[in-house]
Design an enzyme around this catalytic site. Structure first.
Site, short mmCIF file in Angstrom:
data_model
loop_
_atom_site.label_atom_id
_atom_site.label_comp_id
_atom_site.label_asym_id
_atom_site.label_seq_id
_atom_site.Cartn_x
_atom_site.Cartn_y
_atom_site.Cartn_z
N HIS A 85 0.82 -1.21 0.00
CA HIS A 85 0.00 0.00 0.00
C HIS A 85 0.86 1.26 0.00
CE1 HIS A 85 0.13 0.02 4.55
NE2 HIS A 85 0.07 1.32 4.36
N ASP A 222 1.11 -7.63 2.29
CA ASP A 222 1.25 -6.20 2.00
C ASP A 222 2.72 -5.77 1.82
OD1 ASP A 222 0.86 -3.49 1.78
OD2 ASP A 222 -0.48 -3.32 3.50
N SER A 644 3.98 2.30 8.45
CA SER A 644 3.80 1.27 7.44
C SER A 644 5.09 1.07 6.69
CB SER A 644 2.69 1.65 6.48
OG SER A 644 1.48 1.24 7.01
N1 ARG Z 1 -4.64 0.49 7.38
C1 ARG Z 1 -3.32 0.53 6.85
C2 ARG Z 1 -2.71 1.95 7.03
O1 ARG Z 1 -3.29 2.77 7.67
C3 ARG Z 1 -3.24 0.03 5.44
C4 ARG Z 1 -4.10 0.72 4.45
C5 ARG Z 1 -4.02 0.30 3.02
N2 ARG Z 1 -5.03 -0.66 2.63
C6 ARG Z 1 -6.31 -0.38 2.28
N3 ARG Z 1 -7.11 -1.40 2.08
N4 ARG Z 1 -6.81 0.81 2.15
O2 ARG Z 1 -2.15 2.55 6.19
N1 ASP Z 2 -1.26 1.43 7.91
C1 ASP Z 2 -0.60 2.53 8.57
C2 ASP Z 2 0.42 3.21 7.66
O1 ASP Z 2 0.23 3.30 6.48
C3 ASP Z 2 -0.01 2.09 9.85
C4 ASP Z 2 -0.93 2.32 11.01
O2 ASP Z 2 -1.69 3.30 10.99
O3 ASP Z 2 -0.85 1.54 11.94
O4 ASP Z 2 1.38 3.79 8.10
#
Ligand code: ARG
Ligand code: ASP
Length: 709
Positions: A85, A222, A644
């Site tokens: 991502h 990921d 991330s």
């Molecule tokens: N939750 C994770 C972060 O805050 C990964 C987000 C990316 N994936 C998604 N399905 N939007 O960045």
């Molecule tokens: N998924 C998040 C990021 O992109 C990490 C988090 O918020 O825990 O940095």
């Protein structure tokens, strides 16, 4: 008196529940203050191994990836690992219906096939230093906050130009810590030739999509891979065929030993933003107003995007990255509100503030919490207007684009010029991923919301005139999208320097510009003034909280809020109980992928290759002791957005995983950390290797790495 002391301590300690647990994001240059605690918990390296300016240390293997993720070096030839991502924007930019790298994945089988990036940089931290004395030089008591801000700016600029003068690719920032009680200089070396090496298909890299996002149990692969290129002296250089792979001072060895509950884990990365020390009023606004409104608005936008995306492959690709961005915060906010409530955060903070105020009476910090409360109440309407503005008006794509194009016209005595090259670039990028029917529906939905929720006193005259003239938001949309030249790619691409007047009279431009003018006249100045007052008050409150805890013997180790600077977070692998009667174990395997596999659902439709491998149990050397391939694990590390792609390191300093998310029930950790529930989610490095080896057949990449044992 003694009794009162006990109650204060008990209450305040409650506000900082388990302050000594795994909460905290520590500054690497000060890690010697934590190292004995880390070693007690199992870590086997020294402070100098983590951060040193005299020798290569782990920090030299960690980069700020773009301006919002982390990445790490995993080979002597500049190979870099980050999340899928995080690389998503790059992968998406290289994708089209013919080469759908998002859907099918991409693997460079040789260096020549690696894809040059579009606008991506990575930054290595050279050093960080406490520069509070330099930044506040010339400060005198009694200076207004505005004067102080100017002084800090002036001193920072001077320092930055001094330290970046000698050396290629140097970039520096001065960051306030603890609300400006301290300032640190961060000196980076930034590389811009970073090429895409590989990414799994999104059915692996984004497996589970937004349904599984922020959730445990998780099975998302990921990750994506890049390579940093440098000039022949290993220095930063713009893309060139003559560049060679960057030789890092340090890269991570990869542990294939596996992980188990209780194991020490250490995360090294760039957490973006936390607000652990905010006043109850700040939390109350987020919980009751800010988050709920933003969630509602995004639910509407996502509904529109999802509908169009499910109807066409082209639109699905065009809006995949935009959709993921909108959905990500949308889902996080929902978990955050729940977590804040469950932790009873507002009431607990109020209790703490009461005790603090009683303690502060008559002293240096007298009136501080009351003052913050007053400022928040004054700020609230402006904060709300800002939130609403940015989640409605600012989301209209055609209007943003019209403004960007308008900014390419420059007027001076000799006439008007127009940056045609830049315009073409902008227009190509914009129309590649633009679907007007989505934008128009979003406009209609967002303007209806704006109309319904923005208090009348705030609405600009322009808005009222348009509503009067067109009678409804729908008719306004018909007019704007029906007549704007930006609705027509050919017209927009044909603009010349003669067309400035046309652009300035375009309805999409006028729309954006009028609201912008309104925001800058009626909202922003008030919000800015109050935010400055708030900063000043928080500077005292922050110091006050430290003195209060110290003098009242409340055990609390303070760490500066995250601000996208390099931090260390350590903890251990651990399951959790999200609700009564449920307990989650801390790791997932390929078995879970097969249980979720569903050819009917886009996000759960795994490649046939993976099914075959599973059927034959053809796992090579990547299975764990249970005979399955491990996929993800959770741990107690305190992380946030920006972490991330961070390396997850074991007690020996070797790479065991790649951080990418947190569990939904723990997303309030940006405001309040609950050691019982807050967990970060990481990809097990063995799954990364398994995919590269078995699915991508790219084992030449594994050969570059150093695997241990
Ligand atoms: N939750 C994770 C972060 O805050 C990964 C987000 C990316 N994936 C998604 N399905 N939007 O960045
Ligand atoms: N998924 C998040 C990021 O992109 C990490 C988090 O918020 O825990 O940095």
């Amino acid at each position: 008196m003694k009794r009162m002391l006990i109650t204060i301590t008990a209450l305040a300690a409650m506000a900082f529940q388990n302050a000594r647990a795994d909460e905290g994001m520590w500054l690497p240059s000060l890690i010697s203050q934590r190292i004995s605690d880390m070693q007690e918990k199992g870590f086997r390296l020294e402070a100098e191994d983590i951060y040193s300016i005299n020798q290569a240390s782990l920090k030299d293997a960690v980069v700020l990836f773009g301006r919002g993720c982390t990445g790490e070096l995993i080979s002597p030839e500049g190979l870099l690992l980050t999340n899928h991502h995080c690389g998503y924007g790059q992968i998406q930019k290289h994708s089209s219906v013919e080469h759908d790298y998002l859907k099918d994945g991409f693997w460079a089988m040789s260096r020549e096939e690696e894809l040059p990036n579009k606008g991506l940089t990575v930054s290595f931290l050279e050093r960080m230093d406490d520069v509070t004395g330099i930044i506040l030089k010339g400060y005198e008591t009694g200076m207004s906050e505005k004067e102080r801000v100017e002084l800090v700016k002036k001193n920072s600029e001077a320092l930055i130009s001094e330290v970046t003068a000698s050396g290629k690719g140097l970039r520096a920032t001065v960051e306030a810590l603890y609300y400006g009680n301290q300032y640190f200089l961060f000196l980076y070396r930034e590389y811009s030739d970073v090429r895409l090496v590989g990414a799994p298909p999104s059915s692996i890299g984004k497996f589970g999509g937004d349904t599984d996002n922020w959730m445990w149990p998780r099975h998302t692969g990921d990750f994506s891979m890049f390579r940093i290129y440098a000039d022949k002296d290993n220095n930063p250089a713009p893309y060139s065929e003559d560049n060679v792979p960057y030789k890092p001072k340090k890269y991570f060895r990869i542990s294939t030993e596996g992980v188990a509950e209780g194991d020490f884990t250490f995360i090294y990365g760039f957490p973006g933003r936390t607000q652990e020390y905010i006043h109850s009023e700040g939390v109350r606004y987020i919980e009751e107003t800010g988050d709920p409104h933003k969630i509602r608005l995004r639910t509407l936008r996502l509904g529109i995007m999802n509908r169009y995306q499910s109807e066409s492959q082209k639109v699905r690709i065009q809006y995949s990255s935009k959709n993921a961005n909108v959905a990500n915060a949308w889902k996080k906010w929902q978990g955050e509100v729940k977590g804040i409530r469950k932790m009873n955060t507002v009431a607990r903070k109020q209790e703490f503030e009461k005790e603090f105020a009683r303690w502060a009476a008559g002293g240096e910090f007298d009136g501080v919490v009351e003052n913050i409360e007053r400022i928040y109440r004054e700020l609230e309407p402006y904060q709300f207007a800002t939130d609403l503005y940015s989640e409605t008006i600012r989301t209209v794509e055609i209007a943003n684009f019209a403004m960007s194009m308008a900014r390419l016209f420059k007027e001076d005595e000799s006439g008007t010029t127009f940056d045609k090259t830049k315009a073409e670039e902008l227009a190509n990028a914009f129309y590649k991923d633009y679907h007007l029917p989505i934008d128009k529906e979003v406009f209609t939905a967002m303007m209806s919301e704006y109309e319904a929720h923005m208090p009348c006193a705030f609405k600009p005259a322009y808005h009222n005139e348009m509503m009067q003239k067109y009678g409804s938001v729908e008719a306004w949309a018909d007019y704007l999208f029906g007549t704007s030249l930006f609705a027509d790619e050919a017209r927009a691409c044909g603009l010349t320097s003669e067309d400035f007047t046309k652009v300035k009279n375009d309805p999409a431009f006028i729309y954006f510009n009028e609201f912008l003018k309104w925001y800058h006249a009626d909202v922003q100045p008030h919000a800015a003034r109050l935010n400055q007052e708030l900063q000043l008050a928080y500077r005292d409150y922050m110091r006050g909280q430290m003195v209060f805890c110290r003098t009242q013997r409340i055990p609390k180790d303070f760490y500066p809020d995250a601000n996208l600077t390099l931090r260390v977070a350590y903890g251990h692998i651990k399951g959790y109980s999200p609700a009564d009667g449920i307990y989650y174990t801390p790791s997932s395997t390929i078995k879970g992928i097969m249980e979720k596999d569903n050819p009917e659902i886009f996000d759960y439709n795994i490649p046939q290759r993976l099914r075959d491998i599973y059927a034959e149990k053809d796992y090579g050397r990547w299975a764990d002791s249970s005979g399955e391939v491990p996929v993800c694990f959770i741990a107690t590390n305190h992380t946030t957005g920006g972490n991330s792609g961070s390396p997850v390191i074991n007690a020996a300093g070797d790479l065991i995983g790649l951080n990418f998310d947190r569990v939904w029930e723990g997303t309030m950790s940006d405001i309040v950390f609950d050691p019982e529930i807050c967990r970060n989610i990481s990809l097990d490095i063995r799954y990364v290797l398994f995919i590269i080896d078995k699915v991508a057949d790219a084992d030449h990449l594994i050969e570059e790495m150093t695997l241990v044992p």
